[in-house]
Design a protein around this motif. Sequence first.
Motif: not given
Length: 323
Positions: A177-185, A263-278
């Motif tokens: 995550s330090i070198e490639f960001g959270v997406e990279g890891g 809403l979660k999908v829309h946010l993820i598309q905008k790179k706001i990574f929200v989780a699903t519980y659960w």
Amino acid sequence: MQKNNAALKPIGGYLELELPTGNEYYPNLIQLNTGRNALEYILKQKRYSKIYIPYFTCDALLEPIKKLEIKHQFYSIDEKFDPIINFEIEQYAGFLYTNYFGIKQEKVIELSNQIKNLIIDNSQAFFSEPLPGVDTFYSCRKFFGVSDGAYLQIKKKLPKKLPVDISVNRFSHLIKSIEFGVEGGYQDYQTNNKDLENNEIRSMSKLTQRILSSINYDECAGKRERNFNFLHKHLAEFNLLKFNVPKNCAPMVYPFLSNDSHLKVHLIQKKIFVATYWPNVFKWTKKGMYENYLARCLVPFPIDQRYSLQDMFHMLNILRHFV
Ligand SMILES: Cc1ncc(COP(=O)(O)O)c(C=O)c1O
């Protein structure tokens, strides 16, 4: 001749990873490998014949329950995330309650006066102190950049000395995550999470303990509280979840509920990574149940120590397009 311990310490060689030295947040609790193994520890010590768990929780908790072949019964929660106890709690059964998002400490206190064999899952409430005499566990990776680690409060310790966990092989996502960001890891994160399944109870690894001793906890708690309050100020009127913000709590996420299951999908598309519980809640519940709706529509906004008020503002601006 006097034994010289310093003589055992190697000197020289390459320079090691340097982390600030400080203290753990719960130095007096039992240090373990995972939250689920902390639950296993409790179940082994208390020898409950059965456990009540909420429909709205993580399926990792079933791991120790199945392993020890203990009966379990699901219970529902209401719109305040309080347990609906419309059944008799059996005498030799444990009752597990989750301190949801880290904002349910008042309910935890109330339950501690009502339920004899209460178990508190503070995996989402790292900064909520354990109550005296109440078996309570924490999972560190939900709040900090560690791959594992848990704390447990319980009176009676297991008689055997536990093997020490080794975390180095599930650490790659944190470095990447330090070198490639959270997406990279992210792929590594998923693989490393898998590695937490079906392990024996171990004590916390040195690596995790070392990282947890390098954290400025006051700063983390302060930032979480500030970000949470900021989002609540702007979102409370749109949020279908109604709650008062407890004083001095540093939650895990800001829970936002709307009827929009996309809403979660829309946010993820905008790179706001929200989780699903659960995700497992879809398997455990039927469509009309409140928990099923929560799993579909609850959006947990990140508010952690990585983020400034500017980041919170950015999330609000994006959210504005959808609510
Ligand atoms: C509410 C809750 N409790 C317990 C756990 C288990 O914690 P761990 O992954 O440390 O075993 C999780 C997630 O994994 C969780 O979300």
